[in-house]
Scaffold this motif. Structure first.
Motif, PDB file in Angstrom:
ATOM      1  N   ILE A  24     -60.764  31.134  28.041  1.00  0.00           N
ATOM      2  CA  ILE A  24     -59.722  31.390  26.601  1.00  0.00           C
ATOM      3  C   ILE A  24     -60.042  30.821  25.165  1.00  0.00           C
ATOM      4  N   PHE A  25     -60.657  29.484  25.419  1.00  0.00           N
ATOM      5  CA  PHE A  25     -61.285  28.779  23.482  1.00  0.00           C
ATOM      6  C   PHE A  25     -62.858  30.019  23.771  1.00  0.00           C
ATOM      7  N   ALA A  26     -63.792  30.857  24.518  1.00  0.00           N
ATOM      8  CA  ALA A  26     -65.134  31.534  23.738  1.00  0.00           C
ATOM      9  C   ALA A  26     -64.155  32.712  23.181  1.00  0.00           C
ATOM     10  N   LEU A  27     -62.927  33.473  23.376  1.00  0.00           N
ATOM     11  CA  LEU A  27     -61.835  33.866  22.848  1.00  0.00           C
ATOM     12  C   LEU A  27     -61.282  33.600  21.431  1.00  0.00           C
ATOM     13  N   LYS A  28     -61.256  32.016  21.627  1.00  0.00           N
ATOM     14  CA  LYS A  28     -60.622  31.897  20.109  1.00  0.00           C
ATOM     15  C   LYS A  28     -62.117  31.729  19.021  1.00  0.00           C
ATOM     16  N   VAL A  29     -63.335  31.290  19.600  1.00  0.00           N
ATOM     17  CA  VAL A  29     -64.012  30.582  18.477  1.00  0.00           C
ATOM     18  C   VAL A  29     -64.504  32.629  18.113  1.00  0.00           C
ATOM     19  N   PHE A  30     -64.755  33.752  19.175  1.00  0.00           N
ATOM     20  CA  PHE A  30     -64.735  34.698  18.774  1.00  0.00           C
ATOM     21  C   PHE A  30     -64.136  34.677  17.843  1.00  0.00           C
ATOM     22  N   LEU A  31     -63.155  35.396  18.342  1.00  0.00           N
ATOM     23  CA  LEU A  31     -61.550  35.373  17.254  1.00  0.00           C
ATOM     24  C   LEU A  31     -61.787  34.779  15.760  1.00  0.00           C
ATOM     25  N   PHE A  32     -62.704  33.805  15.689  1.00  0.00           N
ATOM     26  CA  PHE A  32     -62.171  32.663  15.000  1.00  0.00           C
ATOM     27  C   PHE A  32     -63.947  33.389  13.751  1.00  0.00           C
ATOM     28  N   THR A  33     -64.562  34.114  14.424  1.00  0.00           N
ATOM     29  CA  THR A  33     -65.712  34.437  13.701  1.00  0.00           C
ATOM     30  C   THR A  33     -65.571  35.920  12.982  1.00  0.00           C
ATOM     31  N   LEU A  34     -64.685  36.594  13.073  1.00  0.00           N
ATOM     32  CA  LEU A  34     -64.743  38.421  13.250  1.00  0.00           C
ATOM     33  C   LEU A  34     -64.686  38.185  11.591  1.00  0.00           C
ATOM     34  N   PRO A  35     -63.433  37.065  10.428  1.00  0.00           N
ATOM     35  CA  PRO A  35     -63.177  37.176  10.008  1.00  0.00           C
ATOM     36  C   PRO A  35     -65.019  36.521   8.162  1.00  0.00           C
ATOM     37  N   PHE A  36     -65.099  35.863   9.020  1.00  0.00           N
ATOM     38  CA  PHE A  36     -66.799  35.589   8.720  1.00  0.00           C
ATOM     39  C   PHE A  36     -67.402  36.594   8.452  1.00  0.00           C
ATOM     40  N   VAL A  37     -67.283  37.473   9.443  1.00  0.00           N
ATOM     41  CA  VAL A  37     -68.450  38.427  10.174  1.00  0.00           C
ATOM     42  C   VAL A  37     -68.106  39.843   8.921  1.00  0.00           C
ATOM     43  N   ALA A  38     -66.942  39.905   8.602  1.00  0.00           N
ATOM     44  CA  ALA A  38     -66.044  40.950   7.673  1.00  0.00           C
ATOM     45  C   ALA A  38     -66.522  40.702   6.416  1.00  0.00           C
ATOM     46  N   LEU A  39     -66.237  38.825   5.747  1.00  0.00           N
ATOM     47  CA  LEU A  39     -67.016  39.063   4.612  1.00  0.00           C
ATOM     48  C   LEU A  39     -68.487  38.838   4.481  1.00  0.00           C
ATOM     49  N   GLY A  40     -69.167  38.535   5.278  1.00  0.00           N
ATOM     50  CA  GLY A  40     -71.359  38.621   5.213  1.00  0.00           C
ATOM     51  C   GLY A  40     -71.015  40.453   5.400  1.00  0.00           C
ATOM     52  N   LEU A  41     -70.433  41.206   5.344  1.00  0.00           N
ATOM     53  CA  LEU A  41     -70.302  42.837   5.368  1.00  0.00           C
ATOM     54  C   LEU A  41     -69.956  42.569   4.345  1.00  0.00           C
ATOM     55  N   LEU A  42     -69.118  41.915   3.109  1.00  0.00           N
ATOM     56  CA  LEU A  42     -68.532  42.794   2.266  1.00  0.00           C
ATOM     57  C   LEU A  42     -69.832  41.918   0.973  1.00  0.00           C
ATOM     58  N   LEU A  43     -70.248  40.948   1.088  1.00  0.00           N
ATOM     59  CA  LEU A  43     -71.284  39.731   0.890  1.00  0.00           C
ATOM     60  C   LEU A  43     -72.398  40.670   0.280  1.00  0.00           C
ATOM     61  N   GLU A  44     -72.996  41.142   2.054  1.00  0.00           N
ATOM     62  CA  GLU A  44     -74.048  41.653   1.442  1.00  0.00           C
ATOM     63  C   GLU A  44     -74.320  42.750   1.293  1.00  0.00           C
TER      64      GLU A  44
END
Length: 130
Positions: A24-44
């Protein structure tokens, strides 16, 4: 499959009942990183054609996300030498003092600052695609 839990428990030290909490903790970490992945795709975008204002935005975003680990490492490095009055004045910071020794916090701070400096240097030179 019955032998898998004791083997994993003896290797990792985690009891079979705790694996649910770990997943459950690993899933929360994965879900927490998804917005930053999207932000990286938009900025890069192709860094060579990006105007200086976008390069500055990229650098500020990196600094924004590298500053907390850097400060966390500095706090954990200095925590054993801080006075009791400091901890009484800022009781919330005491829960962030979780690292033992002095090498681990310094390593965390060094890695965070090195990453930020290297990324900013690459952004300003325009060499992210090489």
């Amino acid at each position: 499959m019955d032998f898998l839990s004791p083997v994993l428990g003896s290797i990792t030290g985690i009891e079979p009942a705790q694996w649910k909490v770990v997943f459950i903790f690993a899933l929360k970490v994965f879900l927490f990183t998804l917005p930053f992945v999207a932000l990286g795709l938009l900025l890069e975008k192709d860094i060579r054609t990006v105007p200086m204002s976008r390069k500055m935005v990229k650098s500020l975003v990196v600094l924004l996300f590298c500053l907390p680990p850097f400060l966390f490492g500095i706090l954990n490095y200095a925590a054993p030498r801080l006075s009791q009055e400091f901890w009484e004045k800022y009781p919330l910071l005491e829960s962030f003092w979780i690292m033992e020794g002095s090498l681990t916090p310094l390593l965390l701070s060094a890695l965070a600052s090195l990453f930020a400096l290297l990324y900013i240097a690459e952004v300003m030179r325009g060499e992210l695609r090489n």
